[in-house]
Write a protein that holds these residues in place. Structure first.
Motif, PDB file in Angstrom:
ATOM      1  N   VAL A   1       0.868  -1.169   0.000  1.00  0.00           N
ATOM      2  CA  VAL A   1       0.000   0.000   0.000  1.00  0.00           C
ATOM      3  C   VAL A   1       0.912   1.228   0.000  1.00  0.00           C
ATOM      4  O   VAL A   1       1.984   1.199   0.614  1.00  0.00           O
ATOM      5  CB  VAL A   1      -0.909  -0.007   1.256  1.00  0.00           C
ATOM      6  CG1 VAL A   1      -1.811   1.223   1.279  1.00  0.00           C
ATOM      7  CG2 VAL A   1      -1.738  -1.278   1.297  1.00  0.00           C
TER       8      VAL A   1
ATOM      9  N   SER B   1      -1.489   7.209  -6.579  1.00  0.00           N
ATOM     10  CA  SER B   1      -1.670   5.959  -5.836  1.00  0.00           C
ATOM     11  C   SER B   1      -0.825   5.915  -4.573  1.00  0.00           C
ATOM     12  O   SER B   1      -1.102   5.139  -3.660  1.00  0.00           O
ATOM     13  CB  SER B   1      -1.301   4.764  -6.700  1.00  0.00           C
ATOM     14  OG  SER B   1      -2.018   4.788  -7.880  1.00  0.00           O
TER      15      SER B   1
ATOM     16  N   ARG C   1      -0.829   7.805  -2.307  1.00  0.00           N
ATOM     17  CA  ARG C   1      -1.641   8.239  -1.167  1.00  0.00           C
ATOM     18  C   ARG C   1      -2.519   7.090  -0.672  1.00  0.00           C
ATOM     19  O   ARG C   1      -3.722   7.076  -0.905  1.00  0.00           O
ATOM     20  CB  ARG C   1      -2.541   9.407  -1.578  1.00  0.00           C
ATOM     21  CG  ARG C   1      -1.832  10.594  -2.108  1.00  0.00           C
ATOM     22  CD  ARG C   1      -1.402  11.524  -0.976  1.00  0.00           C
ATOM     23  NE  ARG C   1      -0.515  12.552  -1.508  1.00  0.00           N
ATOM     24  CZ  ARG C   1       0.792  12.397  -1.641  1.00  0.00           C
ATOM     25  NH1 ARG C   1       1.368  11.279  -1.280  1.00  0.00           N
ATOM     26  NH2 ARG C   1       1.532  13.364  -2.126  1.00  0.00           N
ATOM     27  N   GLY C   2      -1.902   6.071  -0.069  1.00  0.00           N
ATOM     28  CA  GLY C   2      -2.677   5.009   0.562  1.00  0.00           C
ATOM     29  C   GLY C   2      -3.386   4.062  -0.388  1.00  0.00           C
ATOM     30  O   GLY C   2      -4.224   3.280   0.031  1.00  0.00           O
ATOM     31  N   GLY C   3      -3.065   4.132  -1.681  1.00  0.00           N
ATOM     32  CA  GLY C   3      -3.679   3.226  -2.639  1.00  0.00           C
ATOM     33  C   GLY C   3      -2.826   1.983  -2.849  1.00  0.00           C
ATOM     34  O   GLY C   3      -1.725   1.869  -2.306  1.00  0.00           O
ATOM     35  N   ALA C   4      -3.348   1.042  -3.642  1.00  0.00           N
ATOM     36  CA  ALA C   4      -2.579  -0.159  -3.986  1.00  0.00           C
ATOM     37  C   ALA C   4      -1.399   0.252  -4.859  1.00  0.00           C
ATOM     38  O   ALA C   4      -1.576   0.959  -5.837  1.00  0.00           O
ATOM     39  CB  ALA C   4      -3.476  -1.141  -4.739  1.00  0.00           C
TER      40      ALA C   4
ATOM     41  N   GLU D   1       1.803  -6.789   2.350  1.00  0.00           N
ATOM     42  CA  GLU D   1       0.414  -6.747   2.825  1.00  0.00           C
ATOM     43  C   GLU D   1      -0.324  -7.919   2.196  1.00  0.00           C
ATOM     44  O   GLU D   1      -0.207  -8.159   0.992  1.00  0.00           O
ATOM     45  CB  GLU D   1      -0.220  -5.427   2.396  1.00  0.00           C
ATOM     46  CG  GLU D   1      -1.333  -4.918   3.274  1.00  0.00           C
ATOM     47  CD  GLU D   1      -2.687  -5.568   3.019  1.00  0.00           C
ATOM     48  OE1 GLU D   1      -3.560  -5.419   3.878  1.00  0.00           O
ATOM     49  OE2 GLU D   1      -2.866  -6.239   1.977  1.00  0.00           O
TER      50      GLU D   1
ATOM     51  N   MET E   1      -3.611  -8.877   1.452  1.00  0.00           N
ATOM     52  CA  MET E   1      -4.590  -8.759   0.365  1.00  0.00           C
ATOM     53  C   MET E   1      -3.903  -8.296  -0.916  1.00  0.00           C
ATOM     54  O   MET E   1      -4.228  -8.747  -2.013  1.00  0.00           O
ATOM     55  CB  MET E   1      -5.728  -7.791   0.723  1.00  0.00           C
ATOM     56  CG  MET E   1      -6.779  -7.726  -0.385  1.00  0.00           C
ATOM     57  SD  MET E   1      -8.177  -6.640  -0.024  1.00  0.00           S
ATOM     58  CE  MET E   1      -7.496  -5.035  -0.386  1.00  0.00           C
ATOM     59  N   GLU E   2      -2.929  -7.388  -0.751  1.00  0.00           N
ATOM     60  CA  GLU E   2      -2.227  -6.881  -1.936  1.00  0.00           C
ATOM     61  C   GLU E   2      -1.456  -7.982  -2.651  1.00  0.00           C
ATOM     62  O   GLU E   2      -1.275  -7.935  -3.864  1.00  0.00           O
ATOM     63  CB  GLU E   2      -1.300  -5.725  -1.555  1.00  0.00           C
ATOM     64  CG  GLU E   2      -2.031  -4.464  -1.083  1.00  0.00           C
ATOM     65  CD  GLU E   2      -3.112  -3.989  -2.036  1.00  0.00           C
ATOM     66  OE1 GLU E   2      -2.863  -4.027  -3.256  1.00  0.00           O
ATOM     67  OE2 GLU E   2      -4.206  -3.603  -1.574  1.00  0.00           O
TER      68      GLU E   2
ATOM     69  N   PHE F   1      -3.148  -4.178   6.247  1.00  0.00           N
ATOM     70  CA  PHE F   1      -3.190  -2.713   6.353  1.00  0.00           C
ATOM     71  C   PHE F   1      -4.610  -2.319   5.964  1.00  0.00           C
ATOM     72  O   PHE F   1      -4.990  -2.401   4.797  1.00  0.00           O
ATOM     73  CB  PHE F   1      -2.158  -2.091   5.401  1.00  0.00           C
ATOM     74  CG  PHE F   1      -2.031  -0.604   5.527  1.00  0.00           C
ATOM     75  CD1 PHE F   1      -1.027  -0.038   6.315  1.00  0.00           C
ATOM     76  CD2 PHE F   1      -2.902   0.248   4.862  1.00  0.00           C
ATOM     77  CE1 PHE F   1      -0.909   1.338   6.440  1.00  0.00           C
ATOM     78  CE2 PHE F   1      -2.786   1.632   4.973  1.00  0.00           C
ATOM     79  CZ  PHE F   1      -1.784   2.175   5.767  1.00  0.00           C
TER      80      PHE F   1
ATOM     81  N   ASN G   1      -7.347   0.205   5.420  1.00  0.00           N
ATOM     82  CA  ASN G   1      -7.706   1.619   5.256  1.00  0.00           C
ATOM     83  C   ASN G   1      -8.909   1.769   4.323  1.00  0.00           C
ATOM     84  O   ASN G   1      -9.127   2.835   3.758  1.00  0.00           O
ATOM     85  CB  ASN G   1      -6.505   2.433   4.742  1.00  0.00           C
ATOM     86  CG  ASN G   1      -6.061   2.007   3.360  1.00  0.00           C
ATOM     87  OD1 ASN G   1      -6.389   0.924   2.899  1.00  0.00           O
ATOM     88  ND2 ASN G   1      -5.321   2.866   2.684  1.00  0.00           N
TER      89      ASN G   1
END
Lengths: 533, 193
Positions: free
Chosen positions: B10, B42, B44-47, B76, B78-79, B100, B102
């Motif tokens: 992330v 991305s 900013r807290g994106g994948a 992470e 899920m990523e 993570f 968010n």
């Protein structure tokens, strides 16, 4: 020579430094930002006294670069593709004036819109202005094209455009440096009329620019960046522009393509090389990132027996960046994806940082706007554009730099009330000032919220031209003092902000509310740097 | 020799610092490197993901083709699953098990871990807990690098040198704790692969 691991962007910067650059001007914009950042942080550039600066916008940057060229020195200006729209006026006319010292214009395009509002192709601009365009395929070519581009600009007496795309701008590889070329000394153009585009002079300059075109094509024919690479299998001829060449080779064992290729890295297009390909192969496949610029040109250019394939006939997707897989499909190769992405994997869009001042501003704005059902604020380009997404859903527009203010004005003129604009500090000085002047001059009932984080946040925290100037600028433009406010966007000030917003919504004239709190990213970096000292 | 790696996480989790160490180590081993990064919105807290390619011969594409990656290295869980279409038939997935969160619709962690455990070649490691045990909470990314190290085709020594180069400025202590983190991750992978 020294080898460095550089992003495509950084390779352009280093190439220009080593190529005798004297000054670089730019406004930050993904994916071009790292070019200027590299020069700003380069010890070598400091020692060489290279002027490096973030400017108010791309237009002012390009004009300053043209001025440095006028004075005989080598200059560069860098921008994202849509930044070239802002600088289109000096861009088109710099082709008319020509240069004195070499001048490089770098436009970084963003196919697939990773961080942009469109995927326009800057090669179209190059063609439009009748300027030579260089398009690198890899990081070494980024370096070489910047290094040589400054000289090429002097050779032709016009600016040279380097066009690259996000993927190369933000990909790293080893780059081999070349010998440092000394900067040019101050020297004025031979003719004092060269840069005066009075119609009588401009007509002459235009004839000169037109006369250059065959020379530019001739140069492109023998350029090392345009290459005919023969192949035994003539069933297909491939035209591969810039980075598309890599995706092509990726599809063959040991990177050996069986088809003849014309690799394109310099425009105008090399007619003879392409004609040779069309004579050898009756089907041509054009691989290019961005618009089908070359494909469009080749379609109908050759006899009808020659089939031209690419983005226009559906062989490749019409939109989005290229990659090895879409090129594989175009070549008739099988793509074998791994395991399907499990359904449970949720999207993770970007979001405003936790603790960001924009969040508190939007919370207050949403409450103040709640009674005006369906009415959202016009907005602009920056981190706060994320106010478009949940949980905020606060804005109704993001079009181009500064458009929030002028769109709010137009909507107010149409009768929308309240008509609200949300714009960042850096975006405001980039292209919001003139719009504010329009509002003041016609006493438009608009409420303009400048969400001031004292930096250019979205691109990583570059200096903001608005820093510590917003109040005096707004007052100078004519915003009445009783309708010019500053608030600190913090949770504890929520009620104050809500009532201030409501109060100014009711005012039938121009209000500006500056919501000012430093970007938490720059704040934490500043604190860390302070600790380190 | 060619190793294609997808680094995942992330925005803000620091996958580019892992990439930097692998890059230095690969160069040390006289290998060629290409590494495509994600900058801009991305972050900013994106994948976010980075395609990293290491080879002893010329590398053409900056992007890894679908189904060709030798390794997904994710900080992470899920990523790590987002990029499965890129994983090759013999590829490994190495991921931190700590989520993570968010986004409001983050899936049940158990089902994410189950998806990972169903993969034939995976290393699922609680790097955060391991980092706490090592008393250097910020070294979880280096633990992840250690856990991925058996699959990188780069001599382990070169990774250690990479850490020395990257963290050298921060002092001997930081270098040492990161080298211990690398070793801990490596050991876990060797025992669990």
């Amino acid at each position: 020579m020294q080898k460095l691991v550089l992003l495509g962007d950084e390779a352009i910067a280093q190439g220009a430094i080593d190529g005798g650059l004297s000054g670089i001007y730019a406004y930050p914009g993904t994916p071009s930002t790292e070019i200027t950042e590299y020069v700003l942080n380069s010890k070598q550039a400091r020692e060489l006294n290279i002027h490096s600066e973030w400017t108010a916008n791309e237009k002012t940057a390009m004009e300053a670069a043209l001025g440095m060229s006028y004075a005989g020195k080598r200059s560069m200006t860098c921008m994202k593709h849509v930044g070239l729209n802002v600088a289109a006026d000096p861009f088109m006319n710099s082709a008319m004036t020509g240069v004195n010292g070499g001048m490089l214009i770098v436009a970084a395009d963003d196919p697939s819109m990773h961080s942009s509002q469109n995927e326009q192709d800057s090669r179209v601009y190059g063609n439009f202005a009748l300027l030579p365009v260089l398009e690198p395929a890899n990081q070494q070519e980024c370096y070489d094209m910047a290094y040589e581009g400054l000289r090429l600009s002097e050779q032709f007496g016009i600016p040279v455009l380097i066009r690259l795309t996000t993927r190369l701008a933000h990909s790293r590889a080893v780059v081999c440096r070349r010998e440092l070329i000394h900067q040019r000394s101050l020297s004025l153009p031979q003719s004092q009329n060269q840069f005066i585009l009075l119609p009588a002079y401009a007509r002459n300059r235009y004839k000169k620019l037109l006369a250059l075109q065959p020379e530019m094509t001739k140069h492109a024919e023998s350029s090392k960046y345009n290459e005919y690479i023969d192949g035994l299998d003539k069933s297909l001829g491939i035209v591969a522009c810039g980075i598309a060449y890599n995706y092509l080779l990726e599809n063959f064992e040991n990177l050996q393509c069986p088809y003849p290729i014309v690799k394109i890295g310099q425009y105008p297009l090399p007619d003879e090389l392409l004609t040779r390909l069309a004579q050898a192969c009756s089907t041509l496949l054009v691989l290019e990132d961005g618009y089908p610029v070359v494909e469009d040109k080749l379609k109908g250019y050759y006899p009808q027996t020659i089939i031209v394939k690419g983005r226009l006939d559906g062989t490749l997707p019409r939109d989005g960046e290229l990659n090895p897989d879409v090129v594989a499909v175009a070549l008739g190769n099988q793509v074998r994806p791994g395991i399907k992405k499990p359904d449970l994997v949720a999207n993770r869009p970007p979001e405003l940082c936790s603790g960001c001042g924009h969040r508190d501003m939007f919370d207050a704005l949403n409450e103040a706007m709640a009674e005006f059902i369906g009415n959202r604020a016009f907005s602009d380009i920056g981190c706060y554009t994320l106010g478009a997404l949940a949980p905020y859903n606060s804005i109704c527009s993001c079009v181009d730099m500064g458009a929030s203010i002028t769109m709010a004005k137009g909507a107010a003129d149409a009768g929308l009330s309240p008509s609200v604009a949300v714009i960042g500090d850096s975006t405001f000085t980039h292209s919001g000032l003139t719009g504010l002047l329009d509002c003041v001059n016609s006493q438009s009932p608009v409420t303009i919220i400048i969400s001031d984080n004292e930096t250019t946040g979205m691109t990583g925290g570059q200096d903001s031209a608005a820093f510590q100037k917003l109040e005096s600028m707004c007052a100078g433009i004519g915003v009445e003092p009783e309708h010019l406010h500053v608030v600190i966007p913090l949770k504890k000030n929520h009620e104050e902000m809500v009532s201030l917003f409501k109060q100014e919504f009711a005012y039938q004239g121009v209000s500006v509310i500056i919501a000012r709190r430093e970007c938490i990213q720059t704040l934490s970096r500043r604190k860390k740097a302070g600790k380190a000292e | 020799m060619k190793t294609d790696i997808i680094l995942a996480g992330v925005g803000g989790q620091g996958i580019l610092s892992i990439a930097a160490i692998i890059g230095v180590a690969a160069m040390d081993s006289n290998l060629q490197v290409k590494q495509a990064e994600v900058h801009g919105m991305s972050q900013r807290g994106g994948a976010v993901q980075s395609h990293m390619r290491i080879s002893d011969s010329t590398i053409a594409s900056d992007l890894i083709p679908l189904g060709k990656a030798d390794l997904i290295l994710s900080v992470e869980p899920m990523e790590s699953l987002r990029y499965l279409p890129w994983l090759g038939p013999e590829g490994w997935l190495v991921t931190n098990s700590v989520p993570f969160v968010n986004i409001p619709d983050y899936p049940a962690l158990d089902s994410i871990h189950d998806e990972i455990r169903h993969l034939p070649r995976h290393i699922l490691i609680d790097a955060d807990a391991m980092a706490r045990d090592l008393k250097s909470a910020r070294s979880s990314n280096i633990i992840m690098l250690g856990a991925a190290s058996p699959f990188l085709n780069i001599p382990y020594q070169c990774l250690e040198n990479g850490i020395k180069k990257i963290f050298g400025k921060k002092g001997e202590k930081v270098v040492e704790s990161n080298i211990s983190a690398l070793a801990a991750g490596r050991q876990f992978a060797e025992q669990n692969k």
